[in-house]
Design a protein around this motif. Structure first.
Motif, PDB file in Angstrom:
ATOM      1  N   ALA A 118       0.831  -1.206   0.000  1.00  0.00           N
ATOM      2  CA  ALA A 118       0.000   0.000   0.000  1.00  0.00           C
ATOM      3  C   ALA A 118       0.867   1.258   0.000  1.00  0.00           C
ATOM      4  N   LEU A 119       1.963   1.226   0.746  1.00  0.00           N
ATOM      5  CA  LEU A 119       2.877   2.368   0.751  1.00  0.00           C
ATOM      6  C   LEU A 119       3.532   2.553  -0.620  1.00  0.00           C
ATOM      7  N   ARG A 120       3.832   1.455  -1.269  1.00  0.00           N
ATOM      8  CA  ARG A 120       4.466   1.509  -2.583  1.00  0.00           C
ATOM      9  C   ARG A 120       3.541   2.165  -3.609  1.00  0.00           C
ATOM     10  N   THR A 121       2.298   1.666  -3.698  1.00  0.00           N
ATOM     11  CA  THR A 121       1.370   2.224  -4.682  1.00  0.00           C
ATOM     12  C   THR A 121       0.923   3.632  -4.299  1.00  0.00           C
ATOM     13  N   GLY A 122       0.714   3.854  -2.976  1.00  0.00           N
ATOM     14  CA  GLY A 122       0.304   5.192  -2.545  1.00  0.00           C
ATOM     15  C   GLY A 122       1.348   6.246  -2.826  1.00  0.00           C
ATOM     16  N   GLY A 123       2.617   5.904  -2.556  1.00  0.00           N
ATOM     17  CA  GLY A 123       3.685   6.860  -2.848  1.00  0.00           C
ATOM     18  C   GLY A 123       3.789   7.161  -4.329  1.00  0.00           C
ATOM     19  N   GLY A 124       3.594   6.120  -5.164  1.00  0.00           N
ATOM     20  CA  GLY A 124       3.639   6.352  -6.609  1.00  0.00           C
ATOM     21  C   GLY A 124       2.518   7.246  -7.087  1.00  0.00           C
ATOM     22  N   ARG A 125       1.315   7.067  -6.545  1.00  0.00           N
ATOM     23  CA  ARG A 125       0.174   7.875  -6.961  1.00  0.00           C
ATOM     24  C   ARG A 125       0.337   9.328  -6.546  1.00  0.00           C
ATOM     25  N   VAL A 126       0.928   9.548  -5.367  1.00  0.00           N
ATOM     26  CA  VAL A 126       1.167  10.927  -4.931  1.00  0.00           C
ATOM     27  C   VAL A 126       2.118  11.627  -5.893  1.00  0.00           C
ATOM     28  N   GLN A 127       3.172  10.935  -6.287  1.00  0.00           N
ATOM     29  CA  GLN A 127       4.130  11.533  -7.230  1.00  0.00           C
ATOM     30  C   GLN A 127       3.486  11.762  -8.590  1.00  0.00           C
TER      31      GLN A 127
END
Length: 240
Positions: A118-127
Motif C-alpha cells: 500500500a505504501l508503494r502504490t500510494g507513494g507512486g500515486r502521490v508523485q
C-alpha cells in the motif's frame, strides 16, 4: 505488471512514465494470504487445545491404576495402548502447537507486506498527482526469505510425526517383561535411542523456526520504517 528500470542508485527505481506503480508479486500474494494464514493458525491452536483435553482424559484413566499394574500391562492391551497414545502425543502435539503459532505470526508478516504494498502504490500515486518523475524504493531482499522460514516450521512438524509413530510402537509393550529386559541392539532399544536423540535437538529446532518468523516480522517493520522515511524525504525534495 509495470516495467521498472533500475537507476544508478541501489535503492531507487524509476517507473516507466506510461505505466502505473503496482505492488510486487510477493505483496500481491501477501494481501490474499494474511487472513487465511491467521485463521488456519488459530484453528490449529484450538485443535491442539481440544486434543489436549482428550489426552488429559486418557491420562486420567491411565494413571488411576497402580504403577505395578501399568508396567505389567501386556502389549496391545488397553493400558499399553493408552501409554503409547500419551507418549506419542508428547512427541507431535507441541510441534503442532508451534506450527499454529508460526502460521499466525506468518499471517502478521503477510499483513506487514500488504502494508508495504500500500505504501508503494500510494507513494507512486502521490508523485503522479504532483506531476514529477515517479521514483519508488526497491523491495528489500528479505522479502524472499519468508517461504524458507515457513519450511522450518513445517519440517518441525513432519519430523515429530515420524517420532510419534516410533514412540507409539515402542511404548505399546509391557514395561516389566519387554521394555525393561530389552537386549542390547534390539529393535526396542533402537527405537528408544531414536526417540531420545531426535527429541534432544528437535526442541531447539522448533524455537529456531519461531525465532525465524519473529525475525521476519522485525525485518518487515524495519522495511516499513525505511519506506516511510524515504517517502517523507522524497516528498520534501519535491516540495522544495
Amino acid at each position: 505488471m509495470a516495467t521498472i528500470t533500475q537507476s544508478s542508485s541501489q535503492d531507487i527505481q524509476f517507473r516507466a512514465p506510461q505505466l502505473p506503480v503496482q505492488v510486487t508479486g510477493m505483496q500481491a500474494m501477501a494481501s490474499k494470504m494474511w487472513a487465511p494464514f491467521i485463521a488456519m493458525g488459530f484453528m490449529i491452536v484450538m485443535a491442539v487445545f481440544i486434543f489436549g483435553l482428550v489426552n488429559s482424559s486418557i491420562s486420567s484413566d491411565y494413571y488411576q491404576f497402580s504403577k505395578e499394574t501399568r508396567e505389567a500391562a501386556a502389549a496391545d492391551s488397553n493400558l499399553a495402548t493408552q501409554k503409547a497414545f500419551i507418549e506419542s502425543a508428547k512427541a507431535w502435539l507441541p510441534s503442532f502447537k508451534f506450527l499454529g503459532m508460526g502460521m499466525i505470526l506468518g499471517g502478521v508478516t503477510f499483513l506487514l507486506a500488504t502494508i508495504l504494498g500500500a505504501l508503494r502504490t500510494g507513494g507512486g500515486r502521490v508523485q503522479e498527482a504532483l506531476g514529477v518523475p515517479v521514483r519508488i524504493i526497491k523491495p528489500p531482499m528479505t522479502a524472499r526469505t519468508f517461504p524458507v522460514l515457513m519450511m522450518i516450521l513445517i519440517a518441525s512438524l513432519i519430523i515429530p510425526i515420524a517420532v510419534a509413530t516410533i514412540s507409539y510402537g515402542y511404548w505399546n509393550h509391557s514395561i516389566t517383561t519387554e521394555l525393561n529386559h530389552a537386549a542390547g541392539g534390539s529393535q526396542l532399544l533402537g527405537s528408544l535411542s531414536t526417540i531420545n536423540t531426535v527429541n534432544a535437538w528437535l526442541a531447539p529446532f522448533k524455537f529456531v523456526g519461531i525465532a525465524s518468523v519473529l525475525t521476519r516480522i522485525g525485518l518487515a517493520l524495519a522495511a516499513i520504517v525505511r519506506v516511510l522515511r524515504w517517502q517523507s524525504e522524497r516528498l520534501w525534495d519535491i516540495l522544495s
